[in-house]
Scaffold this active site. Sequence first.
Site, PDB file in Angstrom:
ATOM      1  N   GLU A   7      30.237 -34.170   8.005  1.00 52.53           N
ATOM      2  CA  GLU A   7      29.435 -33.989   6.800  1.00 52.53           C
ATOM      3  C   GLU A   7      29.538 -32.578   6.248  1.00 52.53           C
ATOM      4  O   GLU A   7      29.573 -32.353   5.056  1.00 52.53           O
ATOM      5  CB  GLU A   7      27.964 -34.311   7.086  1.00 52.53           C
ATOM      6  CG  GLU A   7      27.700 -35.772   7.324  1.00 52.53           C
ATOM      7  CD  GLU A   7      28.274 -36.644   6.227  1.00 52.53           C
ATOM      8  OE1 GLU A   7      29.185 -37.430   6.540  1.00 52.53           O
ATOM      9  OE2 GLU A   7      27.840 -36.523   5.072  1.00 52.53           O
ATOM     10  N   GLU A  39      25.630 -16.187   9.784  1.00 49.52           N
ATOM     11  CA  GLU A  39      25.809 -15.670  11.139  1.00 49.52           C
ATOM     12  C   GLU A  39      26.062 -16.817  12.120  1.00 49.52           C
ATOM     13  O   GLU A  39      26.871 -16.682  13.051  1.00 49.52           O
ATOM     14  CB  GLU A  39      24.565 -14.872  11.562  1.00 49.52           C
ATOM     15  CG  GLU A  39      24.391 -13.551  10.819  1.00 49.52           C
ATOM     16  CD  GLU A  39      23.931 -13.701   9.354  1.00 49.52           C
ATOM     17  OE1 GLU A  39      23.400 -14.779   8.993  1.00 49.52           O
ATOM     18  OE2 GLU A  39      24.107 -12.748   8.572  1.00 49.52           O
ATOM     19  N   SER A  55      14.231 -28.223  11.017  1.00 47.67           N
ATOM     20  CA  SER A  55      13.732 -26.869  11.275  1.00 47.67           C
ATOM     21  C   SER A  55      12.232 -26.855  11.541  1.00 47.67           C
ATOM     22  O   SER A  55      11.481 -27.664  10.993  1.00 47.67           O
ATOM     23  CB  SER A  55      14.014 -25.980  10.071  1.00 47.67           C
ATOM     24  OG  SER A  55      15.377 -25.984   9.767  1.00 47.67           O
ATOM     25  N   SER A  83      13.178 -29.706   2.648  1.00 47.16           N
ATOM     26  CA  SER A  83      13.497 -29.897   1.224  1.00 47.16           C
ATOM     27  C   SER A  83      13.145 -31.307   0.784  1.00 47.16           C
ATOM     28  O   SER A  83      13.346 -32.266   1.542  1.00 47.16           O
ATOM     29  CB  SER A  83      14.987 -29.682   0.974  1.00 47.16           C
ATOM     30  OG  SER A  83      15.344 -28.372   1.302  1.00 47.16           O
ATOM     31  N   GLY A  98      13.885 -33.465   8.535  1.00 47.49           N
ATOM     32  CA  GLY A  98      12.913 -32.692   9.302  1.00 47.49           C
ATOM     33  C   GLY A  98      13.510 -32.175  10.594  1.00 47.49           C
ATOM     34  O   GLY A  98      13.291 -32.756  11.670  1.00 47.49           O
TER      35      GLY A  98
END
Lengths: 325, 393
Positions: free
Chosen positions: B245, B376, B130, B162, B128
């Site tokens: 990672e 980006e 975003s 997700s 958790g």
Amino acid sequence: MTNDTHDALTAFAATAANAVAECAGLAPRARATCLAEAGLIGVLAAESAGGLALGLDHAVPVLHAAGAGLLGYPLLESMLLAAALGGQAEAARIVLGEATATIAWAGRATLAGGRLSGTVGRAPMADSADLILVLTGTGAALVGANAAGVTVRPGDGLDVEAPDCEVVLANATPLALLEADAVDAIEQGAQLLRAAAIGGAVETCLAAAVAYTSTRVQFGKALVSFQALRHAMSRQKLAAEHIGAAIARSLMRPDDRLARAAAFAAATRFGAAAVESALQLHGGMGFTWDIPMHRHLRRIRSWEAQGDAPGLHRRLAAELLTANA
Amino acid sequence: MPTETLPSGDAYRRHVRAWLTVNVPAGLRIDQPGYRTPDLETCRAFEAGLHAGGLAGITWPVEYGGHGLTIREHLIANQEIGRLGLPESINSLGKELAGPIIMAVGTEAQKQRFLRPLLEMKQIWCQGFSEPGAGSDLAGLRTRAVRDGDNWRVSGRKIWTSASPWSDRCLLLARTGALEDRHKGLALFAMRMDAPGVTVQPIRQIDGSAHFAEVILEDVPIDAADALGAPDEGWSAAVRVLAIERATNRMYRAWRFENEVAHLVRACRANPTLNGIIGSGEYHRRLAEILVDIEIIKGYVEPTVERLAEGEAIGDRGSLMKLHWSEAHQRFAVLALELLDQAPPGADPEVAAARERFQHLYLRGRAETIYAGTTEVQLGIIADRMLKLPRER
Ligand SMILES: Cc1cc2nc3c(=O)[nH]c(=O)nc-3n(C[C@H](O)[C@H](O)[C@H](O)COP(=O)(O)OP(=O)(O)OC[C@H]3O[C@@H](n4cnc5c(N)ncnc54)[C@H](O)[C@@H]3O)c2cc1C
């Protein structure tokens, strides 16, 4: 990698960079002496030929420096050929810088009755070389550039400083012959070393782009502060790193032919685009003769042709299709 | 596909191959006939089996359920797993994000509580980070964690989370300080997903599935024991872990990618029309470029593993690999779609199976340049941190 090897490679890179810089002010013949004195031509060659008998991992930083510094000498060819010739007399002459050697990468000469004939090409700097290796159907043959039956004429490559030449053979007598496996070793080594040289060229051009955009002011600020240009330089960096990664992996897996081919293929595909992008970032200045972007671009395109990048891609695809029939 | 030459005497690789041969049902291999999309429980059982067989938690200490081996074995297992086209992990955020962070900043009690259950697939994790107002600019996140005695209470909204619809725990990033403090004053928590005040609203994705969700947090209680690291240092520790990672997670990628390419080529070669098309010069070039793209991914992974094994730092190299992999994978998906769409009408089960796989890959692949830092953002990292380009003059 042990620390000792790491230190040795760093030292090689520094020696090579110095020698390449020194060569810029010398005539081709004097460059041979300069490179030989720095111990660079014999990196791969046998000890009995005065070489250091080291592995390709030591040749990589040397060619990287040669590419970065636009060395005008067929160093890649001289190094690989000197190694392939083992303990033969010509090997020692190449290593010592007494003879300049090159390789005609394109075309095959016919060897019949001990005599060579045919036209071969893409021999960088054959016009100022003493020895030329030409490929035959089954191996390769070494000829003297000034020997009877050997004519060197300008080729049609883009590079003007290390020009590709054609070699016309009419009943020429070979000085030495190489078997197919020796030729294979040369071609495999060349793929890796061309990748290293292209990687060096990309880094030089990227550094130039960073320097130029950091000082050139438009719209009241340095160009480097515009994100589009920062990202373009990130992509150039990415290209340099792709090439470095593919080379590093190939060195870890010397018998892996796909990894070796990938190093060269990655270098031609990403390297040329990166240099073109660096040229673009110089604006009109990048289109001038004085700014060396075009020299790097010409060199990279010549390496691409010498290594037959399109043919390599065709072979890789054919192998993939065969393996998954 | 040119096969890799195996280092001789590679006992570990033999062990991994043997285990996979015996334990992986063909129905789980997406490139094999008889493949069926596995459900959650099948995935859970399969991954628990992988762990029991020694193929997950490879580098983690034995006392936390790991196998105490090195990153070199981790690479070997990933190569072998990737080659087979097995289901993607349903707990990758647990195994590759939460786990390593807990290992780095967690207390001994937290390591004992969280690590083994996660490997045994008894606890599935989500991430958790975003929020609706904080994506690329993560430091602008607004979810607040306030003290409640020794414990915490959290309120805010997370989005694109997700696996949250079936997760047990959430690695939650929340603000304990002021919004102006940006990165400072951000804390990490191991939030229970069944805590009161947590609402998960699945969001339908471009492929029709709902793997991510909006997670609404209304005064959610979090135990002091579930705070990871100190309130103002959890984030910086997490960033250190994240850099490694990014370079090492889903290490099987290149080999799974090879499996995809081989699958596509086999399906095309078995179809007379496609066999003619794939043999043409245009596709030769594009296929060869994809092979080279994959070799470059391996070129990032394998030397990086060596460096890590030697205890060297790898800096921001993960950004290079992520950027290249995501774009190369998208190029491949376009090629696969284009090739398969040239199959003539009529039933060809191999083409149908490949089309299903690669249509899905094409759609899901669009996310690969968005999540884990967009293209980006990665380019920005390279410009700022690797090239160190000056900002303003
Ligand atoms: C399939 C999927 C799964 C995800 N799973 C998770 C998850 O489990 N947990 C989680 O926390 N998050 C998850 N995310 C969220 C993901 O991390 C964000 O989508 C991502 O960070 C981008 O944020 P954003 O969507 O707000 O886009 P924005 O940040 O709004 O960006 C929109 C566009 O603008 C560009 N942009 C933004 N800033 C700049 C800039 N400074 N310069 C140039 N361009 C810029 C971006 O690159 C992008 O192209 C997931 C996303 C996807 C697609």
